[in-house]
Design a protein around this motif. Structure first.
Motif, PDB file in Angstrom:
ATOM      1  N   ALA A  22       0.846  -1.188   0.010  1.00 60.66           N
ATOM      2  CA  ALA A  22      -0.137  -0.129   0.077  1.00 60.66           C
ATOM      3  C   ALA A  22       0.934   1.366  -0.027  1.00 60.66           C
ATOM      4  CB  ALA A  22      -1.326   0.292   1.306  1.00 60.66           C
ATOM      5  N   SER A  23       2.034   1.123   1.365  1.00 63.95           N
ATOM      6  CA  SER A  23       2.629   2.187   0.713  1.00 63.95           C
ATOM      7  C   SER A  23       3.500   2.436  -0.265  1.00 63.95           C
ATOM      8  CB  SER A  23       3.953   1.757   1.715  1.00 63.95           C
ATOM      9  OG  SER A  23       5.397   1.587   1.653  1.00 63.95           O
ATOM     10  N   GLY A  24       3.976   1.618  -1.307  1.00 62.34           N
ATOM     11  CA  GLY A  24       4.568   1.705  -2.447  1.00 62.34           C
ATOM     12  C   GLY A  24       3.200   2.495  -3.653  1.00 62.34           C
ATOM     13  N   VAL A  25       2.543   2.024  -3.322  1.00 60.61           N
ATOM     14  CA  VAL A  25       1.221   2.648  -4.226  1.00 60.61           C
ATOM     15  C   VAL A  25       0.906   3.806  -3.732  1.00 60.61           C
ATOM     16  CG1 VAL A  25      -1.707   3.090  -4.464  1.00 60.61           C
ATOM     17  CG2 VAL A  25       0.114   0.597  -4.604  1.00 60.61           C
ATOM     18  N   ASP A  45      -0.720  -5.635 -10.046  1.00 59.22           N
ATOM     19  CA  ASP A  45       0.571  -6.822 -10.558  1.00 59.22           C
ATOM     20  C   ASP A  45       0.321  -6.774  -9.049  1.00 59.22           C
ATOM     21  OD1 ASP A  45       2.421  -6.543 -13.088  1.00 59.22           O
ATOM     22  OD2 ASP A  45       0.409  -6.947 -12.966  1.00 59.22           O
ATOM     23  N   MET A  46       1.035  -6.076  -8.171  1.00 63.82           N
ATOM     24  CA  MET A  46       1.052  -6.442  -6.527  1.00 63.82           C
ATOM     25  C   MET A  46      -0.121  -6.306  -5.969  1.00 63.82           C
ATOM     26  SD  MET A  46       4.039  -3.577  -5.506  1.00 63.82           S
ATOM     27  CE  MET A  46       3.202  -2.198  -5.461  1.00 63.82           C
ATOM     28  N   SER A  47      -1.126  -5.974  -6.509  1.00 60.24           N
ATOM     29  CA  SER A  47      -2.401  -6.039  -5.152  1.00 60.24           C
ATOM     30  C   SER A  47      -3.093  -7.463  -5.564  1.00 60.24           C
ATOM     31  CB  SER A  47      -3.165  -5.298  -6.467  1.00 60.24           C
ATOM     32  OG  SER A  47      -3.415  -3.565  -6.542  1.00 60.24           O
ATOM     33  N   LYS A 146      -9.844  -1.030   2.288  1.00 62.65           N
ATOM     34  CA  LYS A 146      -8.503  -0.644   1.246  1.00 62.65           C
ATOM     35  C   LYS A 146      -8.697  -0.905  -0.713  1.00 62.65           C
ATOM     36  CE  LYS A 146      -4.397  -2.513  -0.276  1.00 62.65           C
ATOM     37  NZ  LYS A 146      -4.055  -3.717  -0.258  1.00 62.65           N
ATOM     38  N   SER A 147      -9.779  -1.361  -0.877  1.00 59.00           N
ATOM     39  CA  SER A 147      -9.502  -1.452  -2.143  1.00 59.00           C
ATOM     40  C   SER A 147     -10.789  -0.824  -2.564  1.00 59.00           C
ATOM     41  CB  SER A 147     -11.079  -2.632  -2.117  1.00 59.00           C
ATOM     42  OG  SER A 147     -10.162  -3.878  -2.661  1.00 59.00           O
ATOM     43  N   GLN A 148     -11.758   0.060  -1.790  1.00 57.04           N
ATOM     44  CA  GLN A 148     -12.355   0.952  -2.482  1.00 57.04           C
ATOM     45  C   GLN A 148     -11.483   2.444  -2.156  1.00 57.04           C
ATOM     46  OE1 GLN A 148     -15.304   1.002   0.631  1.00 57.04           O
ATOM     47  NE2 GLN A 148     -16.304  -0.533  -0.420  1.00 57.04           N
ATOM     48  N   LEU A 149      -9.986   2.369  -1.082  1.00 60.95           N
ATOM     49  CA  LEU A 149      -9.539   3.633  -1.230  1.00 60.95           C
ATOM     50  C   LEU A 149      -8.617   3.274  -2.636  1.00 60.95           C
ATOM     51  CD1 LEU A 149      -8.615   3.331   2.803  1.00 60.95           C
ATOM     52  CD2 LEU A 149     -10.286   4.771   0.820  1.00 60.95           C
TER      53      LEU A 149
END
Length: 179
Positions: A22-25, A45-47, A146-149
């Motif tokens: 998430a921090s990478g995003v 890909d990370m997700s 998290k997905s929504q955010l």
């Protein structure tokens, strides 16, 4: 108890990985001024990787849970069968004479002790299952949030890029008008 600690450690490790992803995003979104370089694909890909890892862990946890449950019920069945057989033996011994009265009393005490141990184990098993279901539900809710955010973030990044392109086009027109 060691299994529970291992599960907690695995969950903490998974949490750290998810937070890292998430921090990478967020980091890649902070670099909005730089040209996009496969960030969207990498993030996707990370997700996917994180989701696949999560699903694998969930399946592993569920598998272990079912194994433990099967072992407990198997053991409970053996204990109940043993208790029944011991009760039959006790009745036969009492029907004979009392030369083995002391041994019967010892066996009875052991049966009573085992029965006392079984009750809290069964309650503990039910409690752990309930706690697991509650924790899993909470985890799924947070993952959904998290997905929504992340979706909202991607939407905002897209809008930001459109606005910047529009502004650049206006500036380009103004420069052309000056020449």
């Amino acid at each position: 108890m060691a299994t529970q600690q291992q599960q907690q450690q695995q969950q903490q490790t998974q949490t750290v990985k998810v937070k890292h992803n998430a921090s990478g995003v967020l980091t890649s979104c902070n670099n909005v001024g730089s040209p996009p370089m496969k960030d969207d694909k990498d993030q996707e890909d990370m997700s996917r990787s994180a989701l696949a890892m999560f699903r694998a862990k969930e399946e592993e946890i569920e598998k272990k849970k079912m194994e433990v449950r099967d072992k407990v019920f198997s053991q409970l069945g053996r204990v109940e069968e043993s208790t029944r057989r011991l009760a039959e033996i006790r009745q036969e011994l009492e029907a004979l004479a009392d030369p083995m009265k002391k041994e019967v009393a010892v066996v009875r005490k052991k049966i009573d002790a085992v029965n006392k141990e079984l009750k809290p184990l069964g309650l503990s098993c039910q409690k752990k299952e309930r706690e697991y279901r509650e924790a899993l539900e909470a985890f799924n809710e947070k993952n959904k949030e998290k997905s929504q955010l992340v979706s909202k973030l991607m939407e905002l990044v897209g809008e930001s890029e459109k606005m910047r392109m529009k502004k650049l086009e206006e500036l380009s027109k103004n420069v052309e008008l000056l020449h």
